[in-house]
Design a protein around this motif. Structure first.
Motif, mmCIF file in Angstrom:
data_model
loop_
_atom_site.group_PDB
_atom_site.id
_atom_site.type_symbol
_atom_site.label_atom_id
_atom_site.label_comp_id
_atom_site.label_asym_id
_atom_site.label_seq_id
_atom_site.Cartn_x
_atom_site.Cartn_y
_atom_site.Cartn_z
ATOM 1 N N TRP A 114 0.799 -1.228 0.000
ATOM 2 C CA TRP A 114 0.000 0.000 0.000
ATOM 3 C C TRP A 114 0.831 1.276 0.000
ATOM 4 C CZ3 TRP A 114 -3.776 -1.884 -2.121
ATOM 5 C CH2 TRP A 114 -4.450 -3.021 -1.679
ATOM 6 N N ARG A 115 1.687 1.377 -1.000
ATOM 7 C CA ARG A 115 2.284 2.672 -1.319
ATOM 8 C C ARG A 115 1.198 3.553 -1.940
ATOM 9 N NH1 ARG A 115 7.349 0.166 -4.797
ATOM 10 N NH2 ARG A 115 8.608 -0.598 -3.040
ATOM 11 N N GLY A 116 1.210 4.841 -1.653
ATOM 12 C CA GLY A 116 0.262 5.722 -2.315
ATOM 13 C C GLY A 116 -0.662 6.467 -1.378
ATOM 14 N N ALA A 117 -1.737 7.019 -1.962
ATOM 15 C CA ALA A 117 -2.543 8.048 -1.303
ATOM 16 C C ALA A 117 -3.549 7.527 -0.291
ATOM 17 C CB ALA A 117 -3.283 8.860 -2.370
ATOM 18 N N LEU A 176 9.075 9.130 17.296
ATOM 19 C CA LEU A 176 9.856 9.630 18.427
ATOM 20 C C LEU A 176 10.939 8.634 18.827
ATOM 21 C CD1 LEU A 176 7.079 11.223 20.684
ATOM 22 C CD2 LEU A 176 8.645 12.387 19.103
ATOM 23 N N ASP A 177 10.614 7.355 18.765
ATOM 24 C CA ASP A 177 11.626 6.334 19.086
ATOM 25 C C ASP A 177 12.782 6.399 18.102
ATOM 26 O OD1 ASP A 177 10.144 5.469 21.214
ATOM 27 O OD2 ASP A 177 9.371 3.664 20.229
ATOM 28 N N TRP A 178 12.469 6.583 16.818
ATOM 29 C CA TRP A 178 13.538 6.622 15.823
ATOM 30 C C TRP A 178 14.388 7.884 15.968
ATOM 31 C CZ3 TRP A 178 15.412 9.647 11.919
ATOM 32 C CH2 TRP A 178 16.423 9.040 11.146
ATOM 33 N N LEU A 179 13.739 9.013 16.224
ATOM 34 C CA LEU A 179 14.497 10.256 16.401
ATOM 35 C C LEU A 179 15.437 10.166 17.604
ATOM 36 C CD1 LEU A 179 11.706 12.911 15.685
ATOM 37 C CD2 LEU A 179 13.674 12.394 14.227
ATOM 38 N N ALA A 180 15.000 9.460 18.642
ATOM 39 C CA ALA A 180 15.833 9.316 19.844
ATOM 40 C C ALA A 180 16.963 8.316 19.645
ATOM 41 C CB ALA A 180 14.960 8.883 21.023
ATOM 42 N N ASP A 181 16.720 7.320 18.782
ATOM 43 C CA ASP A 181 17.722 6.267 18.575
ATOM 44 C C ASP A 181 17.649 5.800 17.112
ATOM 45 O OD1 ASP A 181 19.630 4.304 18.916
ATOM 46 O OD2 ASP A 181 18.223 2.872 19.831
ATOM 47 N N PRO A 182 18.235 6.573 16.190
ATOM 48 C CA PRO A 182 18.113 6.249 14.761
ATOM 49 C C PRO A 182 18.688 4.879 14.426
ATOM 50 C CG PRO A 182 18.948 8.480 15.067
ATOM 51 C CD PRO A 182 18.987 7.822 16.401
ATOM 52 N N THR A 183 17.934 4.140 13.635
ATOM 53 C CA THR A 183 18.387 2.851 13.131
ATOM 54 C C THR A 183 18.727 2.980 11.654
ATOM 55 O OG1 THR A 183 16.069 2.288 12.734
ATOM 56 C CG2 THR A 183 17.045 1.501 14.781
ATOM 57 N N PRO A 184 19.617 2.140 11.140
ATOM 58 C CA PRO A 184 20.020 2.279 9.731
ATOM 59 C C PRO A 184 18.884 1.932 8.787
ATOM 60 C CG PRO A 184 20.984 0.311 10.707
ATOM 61 C CD PRO A 184 20.357 1.070 11.828
ATOM 62 N N PRO A 185 18.841 2.566 7.625
ATOM 63 C CA PRO A 185 17.785 2.300 6.651
ATOM 64 C C PRO A 185 17.911 0.918 6.031
ATOM 65 C CG PRO A 185 19.403 3.820 5.730
ATOM 66 C CD PRO A 185 19.767 3.633 7.163
ATOM 67 N N GLN A 186 16.759 0.331 5.733
ATOM 68 C CA GLN A 186 16.706 -0.970 5.054
ATOM 69 C C GLN A 186 15.947 -0.794 3.746
ATOM 70 O OE1 GLN A 186 18.175 -3.756 6.252
ATOM 71 N NE2 GLN A 186 18.919 -2.589 8.023
ATOM 72 N N PRO A 187 16.531 -1.206 2.617
ATOM 73 C CA PRO A 187 15.829 -1.032 1.331
ATOM 74 C C PRO A 187 14.496 -1.775 1.327
ATOM 75 C CG PRO A 187 18.131 -1.654 0.991
ATOM 76 C CD PRO A 187 17.854 -1.822 2.457
ATOM 77 N N GLN A 188 13.520 -1.186 0.661
ATOM 78 C CA GLN A 188 12.230 -1.861 0.508
ATOM 79 C C GLN A 188 12.338 -2.988 -0.516
ATOM 80 O OE1 GLN A 188 8.477 0.147 -0.058
ATOM 81 N NE2 GLN A 188 9.339 2.066 0.714
ATOM 82 N N PRO A 189 11.779 -4.146 -0.227
ATOM 83 C CA PRO A 189 11.707 -5.187 -1.260
ATOM 84 C C PRO A 189 10.626 -4.839 -2.272
ATOM 85 C CG PRO A 189 10.589 -5.918 0.725
ATOM 86 C CD PRO A 189 11.218 -4.593 1.061
ATOM 87 N N GLU A 190 10.817 -5.176 -3.501
ATOM 88 C CA GLU A 190 9.775 -4.969 -4.516
ATOM 89 C C GLU A 190 8.731 -6.070 -4.454
ATOM 90 O OE1 GLU A 190 9.007 -2.469 -6.560
ATOM 91 O OE2 GLU A 190 10.572 -1.395 -5.471
ATOM 92 N N ASP A 191 9.111 -7.220 -3.933
ATOM 93 C CA ASP A 191 8.164 -8.313 -3.792
ATOM 94 C C ASP A 191 7.077 -7.931 -2.794
ATOM 95 O OD1 ASP A 191 7.130 -10.898 -4.151
ATOM 96 O OD2 ASP A 191 8.131 -11.585 -2.337
ATOM 97 N N GLY A 192 5.822 -8.022 -3.212
ATOM 98 C CA GLY A 192 4.708 -7.681 -2.345
ATOM 99 C C GLY A 192 4.275 -6.241 -2.408
ATOM 100 N N ALA A 193 4.887 -5.441 -3.263
ATOM 101 C CA ALA A 193 4.506 -4.031 -3.385
ATOM 102 C C ALA A 193 3.128 -3.902 -4.018
ATOM 103 C CB ALA A 193 5.541 -3.274 -4.219
ATOM 104 N N THR A 194 2.286 -3.053 -3.440
ATOM 105 C CA THR A 194 0.968 -2.759 -3.985
ATOM 106 C C THR A 194 0.757 -1.255 -3.951
ATOM 107 O OG1 THR A 194 -0.022 -3.098 -1.805
ATOM 108 C CG2 THR A 194 -0.114 -4.952 -3.351
ATOM 109 N N TYR A 195 -0.186 -0.785 -4.759
ATOM 110 C CA TYR A 195 -0.419 0.654 -4.886
ATOM 111 C C TYR A 195 -1.797 1.014 -4.344
ATOM 112 C CZ TYR A 195 -1.194 5.216 -7.014
ATOM 113 O OH TYR A 195 -1.485 6.537 -7.208
#
Length: 299
Positions: A114-117, A176-195
């Motif tokens: 569910w990428r999208g609006a 807020l949790d991420w801003l306090a303790d940033p974790t490294p980014p993980q690329p999105q898989p294309e498998d399972g992507a929907t719009y």
């Protein structure tokens, strides 16, 4: 941390409030411009504009961010990060690259699904039992950036209004949790992507030939707004809450005095309805002033 906030609806207000309550400095709030609304068509500010002004935060609502002068104004803020939540404008590269930590999006789905609006409505329409929020580093694609943090939320039986409120709170905590303790980014898989395409007005009209399962999802997906609806005698009736019922028959026929309606497979019993210009009411309240006889075919 100095933050530029970018959002427009009530979902985003919850996140703005959380940032302020946590002690972050929101230097400017960007939102959609006021638009005509209501019977008088007077211009109505977005919920984020109203809340930001109440908090004493400067508000900007440009109609585009592709203008070089507007991009320079944004960069001049010198923000550490931009937090984006249901803003409504595409962010071009100069905007994405201006803050020191880039632009972080609070997206109401478990990406890449569910990428999208309209991720919440689409999840309910599809019958998803679980959705959630994803904190994402934004890139030039449509919700395609690397993921920073995900949290799940069961939504089986919930409508869009209920899920939106819960996802906003869940997203606020995750942000807020991420801003306090940033974790490294993980690329999105294309498998399972929907719009999750924007909801078209025609999608809210109930087609009684569809199954009761599909109609019940439709009711929840469009509640409280725009409201799934059907017609009786040329008048539009919104169906804001419903349940499955025993029985069946020709799709669209009223089956009993409780306004149970036959679907293409199964039946639907309304729990909350609304006539144009009226407040929501029970079917019993509707029928007292607006009789719908057993056997009536609904459109």
């Amino acid at each position: 941390m100095q933050i530029v906030f970018m959002g427009s609806p009530e979902f985003a207000v919850t996140i703005l409030d959380a940032l302020v309550a946590a002690g972050h400095e929101v230097v400017v709030a960007y939102c959609q411009p006021p638009r005509p609304a209501g019977r008088g068509k007077g211009e109505r500010p977005t919920p984020v504009q109203l809340r930001a002004e109440a908090l004493g935060i400067a508000v900007r609502h440009p109609r585009t961010l592709r203008d070089g002068e507007e991009q320079a104004r944004f960069a001049a803020l010198g923000a550490d990060v931009a937090v984006v939540a249901a803003y409504g404008l595409i962010l071009p590269p100069p905007i994405l690259e201006a803050p020191r930590l880039g632009c972080i999006n609070v997206h109401a789905s478990l990406l890449p699904r569910w990428r999208g609006a309209a991720p919440i409505e689409r999840a309910i329409l599809a019958g998803d039992a679980v959705t959630g929020v994803t904190i994402m580093q934004m890139d030039e694609g449509l919700d395609t950036g690397p993921m920073l943090l995900k949290r799940e939320l069961p939504i089986d039986g919930k409508n869009t209004g209920q899920a939106t409120d819960e996802l906003a709170k869940l997203g606020s905590g995750a942000l807020l949790d991420w801003l306090a303790d940033p974790t490294p980014p993980q690329p999105q898989p294309e498998d399972g992507a929907t719009y999750a395409a924007k909801i078209a007005k025609a999608e809210a009209r109930i087609d009684w030939r569809r199954s009761a399962v599909e109609i019940e999802r439709q009711v929840r997906a469009f509640a409280p707004a725009p409201g799934a609806w059907f017609e009786v005698g040329g008048e539009r009736i919104k169906l804001l809450a419903a349940e499955f019922a025993d029985g069946g028959g020709t799709a669209g026929h009223v089956l009993d005095e409780a306004l149970t309606i036959a679907a293409g497979d199964g039946a639907i019993r309304p729990l909350l309805v609304q006539r144009a210009g009226r407040s929501p009411m029970t079917p019993a309240e509707l029928l007292r002033g607006f009789p719908i006889p057993i056997g009536k075919m609904l459109l």
